[in-house]
Design an enzyme around this catalytic site. Structure first.
Site, PDB file in Angstrom:
ATOM      1  CE  LYS A   1      59.660  45.756   9.527  1.00 47.61           C
ATOM      2  NZ  LYS A   1      60.035  47.354  10.378  1.00 47.61           N
TER       3      LYS A   1
ATOM      4  CB  SER B   1      56.928  48.097   7.851  1.00 42.84           C
ATOM      5  OG  SER B   1      57.635  48.844   8.523  1.00 42.84           O
TER       6      SER B   1
ATOM      7  CB  SER C   1      56.658  50.303  10.874  1.00 41.79           C
ATOM      8  OG  SER C   1      56.286  51.103  10.159  1.00 41.79           O
TER       9      SER C   1
END
Length: 483
Positions: free
Chosen positions: A76, A152, A176
């Protein structure tokens, strides 16, 4: 090269078995993943960078010797990265910035044998529950073009659900990992506080609220990967208990009879979609049929005031952090390098006094005690992951007109995190499972949580539900095999 449809149908464990049997080579898997991304990511926009040295230039001798040797993996675009790679936090301010030191998390992923071959999309500084950014555009939900993949870790989960990679890095400070899992129809576990170290650079990211693990499609992948990234590191501030047996083995065992509480209270004042509520209740009936005691439960969190205390906690020092990034990247903070909401947060962070920060800590301690009382009479928390299913782009992004630091919590965060953030506050393990589908054609995530350090119990229930309410055969319209 391996057939893309066959590749995309397998989870990480399945692909690893092919490598172990020498039916496919790691470089072939990397090339297949790259082809899948080239084919399937045009509409998704889930991947922001690929590493040629890990694909065509892959040196298989440099891969770890763990059970997932050669299996493709995405990291990520957020902290948790490996030294020397670009990390931008989804922000123009950090364009081209390099990682200075690898984390224990990424070392564990590499030791497990994974081939980290690129970077997945994330919103600016992971401050949104949707993966939409000025820097890289909007990441679409694989089930419905133009709908949010969540955030996220939305880029990671969208790539996994669409078959581009079998698993990917996820991180979670308020939901997230679980929000994208819920909205995209994946599996996402937020571990207990202290379970996955981010040594050596920080003690506890997000003041202990943030945890790293993966976005996945199967429970067995999550359990097996947790074994490789949950080793305590020298200098960790504290170490929590860990079972003697590996999580991969424990996940396949049946738990004892559990007291399960169904939580449908509006913890932050957000009504639950009736179809989502019915999915939770249906899950409760299945668990009751397994012999567990299931009943409605009441929970008190403190409403919007508790979420605003989280805001003050997370924003404290944010200005200093961005000032450091600007120096490293050689950029300047302004409207051309930060999205409007983030620029407002940056400016407001300068005004958060130590007294206000300490008040936020005290307020969250009160909320933690209120929430923790649930576990005096229950073993398992059963609730929606999110009160609503995925929504169109523009609802929760950081360039939403009229939103600033003061209204961010109410407008952008309250709906997605109502049921996820309690477990960040408590430090408890919580998993989202795709146990139902909504009439709109979007997945419904159901959340299971347990006491601190009880990941094994969560994984055992998740495995049982994966067998009883299977989701493996569901294939979204934007899956690479359909492109």
């Amino acid at each position: 090269m391996m057939n893309i449809a066959e590749y995309a149908a397998l989870d990480a464990t399945g692909l690893a078995a092919l490598v172990q049997k020498k039916q496919v080579a790691p470089k072939e898997l990397a090339q297949t993943a790259a082809a899948a991304i080239a084919k399937g990511d045009k509409r998704l926009k889930s991947v922001v960078e690929l590493y040629p040295d890990r694909i065509e230039g892959l040196d298989e001798k440099r891969l770890g010797s763990g059970p997932f040797r050669g299996v493709p993996f995405l990291i990520k675009d957020v902290f948790g990265h490996e030294a020397g790679r670009v990390i931008e936090f989804g922000s123009r301010l950090c364009k081209g910035m390099k990682v200075e030191a690898s984390t224990a998390y990424v070392d564990g992923i590499k030791a497990a044998g994974f081939n980290i071959l690129g970077r997945s999309a994330a919103p600016e500084y992971s401050m949104a529950a949707t993966t939409e950014s000025v820097l890289y555009g909007n990441c679409s939900n694989p089930w419905k073009d133009g709908y949010s993949a969540g955030g996220s870790s939305g880029g990671a989960q969208a790539a996994v659900t669409a078959g581009l990679v079998p698993v990917a890095h996820g991180s979670d400070i308020g939901g997230s990992i679980r929000i994208p899992a819920s909205w995209c129809g994946g599996v996402g576990l937020k571990p207990s506080r202290g379970r996955v170290s981010l040594a050596p650079v920080v003690d506890e990211p997000g003041f202990g609220y943030s945890k790293n693990l993966v976005q996945a499609r199967t429970v067995r992948d999550v359990a097996a990967i947790l074994d490789w990234v949950s080793a305590p590191q020298p200098g960790d501030p504290f170490v929590i208990p860990k079972p003697a047996e590996p999580y991969a083995q424990l996940a396949r065992q049946k738990p004892g009879k559990l007291r399960i509480g169904i939580v449908l209270d509006e913890l932050a004042g957000v009504p639950v979609d009736p179809e989502v509520a019915r999915a939770v209740e249906a899950t409760g009936k299945v668990l009751s049929g397994m012999g567990h005691h299931v009943a409605q439960a009441k929970v008190e969190m403190g409403g919007l005031e508790t979420l605003e205390a989280c805001r003050d906690l997370f924003f404290f020092g944010f200005d200093t952090r961005l000032d450091g990034y600007a120096r490293r990247a050689g950029t300047r903070i302004g409207a051309d390098t930060l999205e409007p909401v983030i620029l407002s947060v940056y400016q407001h962070a300068k005004e958060i006094t130590p007294v206000r920060f300490m008040k936020a800590l005290a307020d969250l301690n009160v909320a933690r005690r209120r929430l923790g009382a649930f576990y005096t009479s229950h073993d398992i928390w059963l609730s929606p992951t999110t009160a609503r299913v995925a929504e169109p782009f523009g609802r929760y992004n950081l360039s939403k007109p009229g939103v600033d630091w003061n209204s961010l919590t109410d407008v952008l965060h309250r709906v997605p995190i109502q049921y996820t953030i309690p477990h960040n506050i408590m430090g408890t393990p919580a998993i989202s499972l795709p146990l139902a589908m909504h009439s709109t054609g979007l997945p419904i995530g159901v959340q299971i949580a347990a006491r601190p350090a009880d990941e094994h119990t969560v994984l055992q229930l998740a495995t049982a539900l994966e067998d009883a309410m299977p989701w493996r055969d569901r294939v979204p319209p934007l899956h690479v095999s359909r492109q």
